[in-house]
Design a protein around this motif. Structure first.
Motif, short mmCIF file in Angstrom:
data_model
loop_
_atom_site.label_atom_id
_atom_site.label_comp_id
_atom_site.label_asym_id
_atom_site.label_seq_id
_atom_site.Cartn_x
_atom_site.Cartn_y
_atom_site.Cartn_z
N PRO A 20 -1.16 6.73 -7.39
CA PRO A 20 -0.73 5.98 -6.19
C PRO A 20 -1.21 6.64 -4.89
CG PRO A 20 1.10 6.26 -7.71
CD PRO A 20 -0.01 7.12 -8.23
N ILE A 21 -1.23 7.99 -4.85
CA ILE A 21 -1.72 8.66 -3.63
C ILE A 21 -3.18 8.28 -3.40
CG2 ILE A 21 -2.25 10.89 -2.52
CD1 ILE A 21 0.07 12.14 -3.91
N MET A 22 -3.94 8.25 -4.50
CA MET A 22 -5.37 7.91 -4.40
C MET A 22 -5.54 6.50 -3.82
SD MET A 22 -7.93 8.55 -7.61
CE MET A 22 -7.11 10.06 -8.11
N GLY A 23 -4.77 5.56 -4.36
CA GLY A 23 -4.82 4.19 -3.84
C GLY A 23 -4.48 4.14 -2.37
N ALA A 24 -3.45 4.90 -1.98
CA ALA A 24 -3.00 4.92 -0.58
C ALA A 24 -4.08 5.50 0.33
CB ALA A 24 -1.71 5.72 -0.45
N GLN A 25 -4.72 6.59 -0.12
CA GLN A 25 -5.76 7.23 0.71
C GLN A 25 -6.94 6.26 0.89
OE1 GLN A 25 -3.68 10.18 1.58
NE2 GLN A 25 -5.80 10.64 2.05
#
Length: 460
Positions: A20-25
């Protein structure tokens, strides 16, 4: 056998936080892509104004976000140790810390005129840059609140909300831009100013959405910072600053390195500038993968320390670094194999494509050093061992990377000057140096039995 099965469990936990962090970044970096595409339709000058305005506010924002990453390891350790009562009041103080940095950033943006003169930016662009920055300045206080709450929810290990909010804000940004840049109904076309205001609207929306998420979801009940409105508590603020500021400065050094290189390359001519821009664009997207894994690694190491001490944390660090390096091998191979197709997407100009392909080969090589250095510093953040990160990155990026790059690119001290390629060779050397030193430090920190008891902050 037990060891390998526990490693598999660790990989799953790491990815559950990292994806999810990757998607957000990626959603967040898409916002600047959207801004660029939408303003690009107005012509070259507005586009240049936004590029230059962004190179002023982006380093300030990344410094702010880096400093507030100092909250994550505290929240992660307390969560691991089942001491959620300490989290809320402590996190709330991050909003004060962030607001101080936001205020200083706004003052710097307000007085950025001298920087534009110093960089010899054409004067007809100055008013446009100032217009764009007005919007950004209005949004900056929102970033202080949002980044604090983001570090808090990530420290708990809940990273999905950040992904959802980033995606919604990307849509809000595009709609607000479309209305304010080109005009709609009674709203006049505001051009570059509209782009700045659209971005500010998206920034404030992210705060509203994050507030709703924390206020109305049960999982935040025991630790919510929203129940702890309080005056500044300088002890908590200095604890966050101690862990966070070195991270903020290290990020600032790294971003500063890339911006400075871009300024040096400007004198080499437009082919070199364009090729550099393409390679940089590709690497800034691919960098989101190791960066997200490193942010998740901070959480896993923190949870491990809080739950069961050094052995658990050491395994989390080892698994996390290996995962990150594995992922970057894949990315590296893809860049190497697809270099000419990637460069062709950006421009039909054959000269630019040829040089960009050469730079993308360098980029493929430095993915590995980059993954090692970013994952090692992610793990060190989990141990709250961040002081060392700053001198290591300063020496590696600016001493080794910039020094060697400048000598190879623009002087004949060692060999005939090789132009932009010299800077990329310097980057590889600088990142590799940082990777070696940070991995050595991580090895030392994870081998030393408890330097710190699981918790040292004053208990209420």
């Amino acid at each position: 056998m037990h060891h390998s099965s526990s490693s598999v469990v660790e990989v799953k936990k790491l990815l559950a936080i990292a994806l999810p962090i990757m998607g957000a970044q990626i959603a967040q970096s898409s916002m600047s892509v959207a801004d660029t595409l939408m303003v690009g339709r107005l012509g070259a000058d507005p586009l240049a104004a936004i590029a230059l305005g962004t190179s002023i506010w982006m380093p300030l924002y990344l410094f702010l976000a880096g400093c507030l990453l100092g909250i994550t390891p505290f929240v992660a350790q307390w969560t691991g140790a089942k001491e959620s009562a300490k989290i809320g009041a402590f996190t709330f103080q991050g909003i004060w810390f962030g607001s101080i940095i936001a205020l200083v950033s706004i003052l710097l943006m307000y007085h950025s005129q001298w920087l534009l003169f110093w960089l010899e930016v054409p004067e007809h662009l100055h008013p446009m840059i100032a217009d764009y920055l007005i919007g950004i300045m209005l949004g900056f206080p929102a970033l202080a609140v949002y980044q604090t709450l983001r570090s808090y929810t990530e420290g708990l290990g809940f990273t999905q909300p950040v992904l959802v909010i980033s995606l919604i804000c990307l849509v809000i940004d595009v709609i607000a831009n479309a209305i304010l840049i080109y005009g709609f109904g009674p709203i006049p076309a505001l051009g570059v100013l509209g782009c700045g205001l659209g971005t500010a609207i998206a920034m404030w929306s992210s705060v509203g959405l994050m507030w709703l998420n924390i206020r109305y979801r049960r999982r935040y009940k025991d630790s919510s910072p929203l129940d702890h409105f309080a005056r500044p508590d300088w002890q908590s603020i200095s604890e966050i600053a101690k862990v966070g500021t070195p991270i903020g400065i290290a990020i600032f050094f790294e971003v500063g390195l890339f911006t400075t290189i871009a300024l040096f390359i400007a004198r080499l001519g437009s082919t070199e500038v364009a090729a550099h821009q393409i390679a940089l664009n590709v690497t800034s997207v691919t960098f989101m993968v190791p960066l997200s894994l490193a942010m998740a690694l901070t959480v896993r190491v923190g949870h491990g320390l809080g739950e069961s001490g050094y052995l658990q944390a050491k395994m989390a660090a080892k698994v996390g670094v290996l995962c990150t390096v594995g992922a970057s091998f894949v990315i590296s191979a893809m860049i190497w194999l697809l270099a000419s197709s990637i460069a062709g997407l950006y421009t039909p100009d054959q000269g630019v494509v040829e040089l960009a392909v050469a730079l993308l080969y360098f980029a493929a090589i430095f993915q590995l050093s980059d993954a090692l250095q970013v994952s090692a510093s992610g793990a060190l953040r989990g141990y709250k061992d961040t002081k060392i990160i700053m001198p290591i990155t300063l020496f590696s990026y600016w001493g080794v990377g910039m020094g060697l790059g400048y000598v190879l690119a623009l002087t004949d001290w060692l060999i005939a000057p090789v132009g932009v390629k010299g800077f990329w060779i310097g980057l590889i050397a600088g990142l590799s140096c940082a990777a070696l030193l940070l991995c050595w430090r991580l090895y030392k920190t994870s081998e030393s039995e408890p330097l710190v008891p699981a918790r040292t902050v004053k208990s209420e």
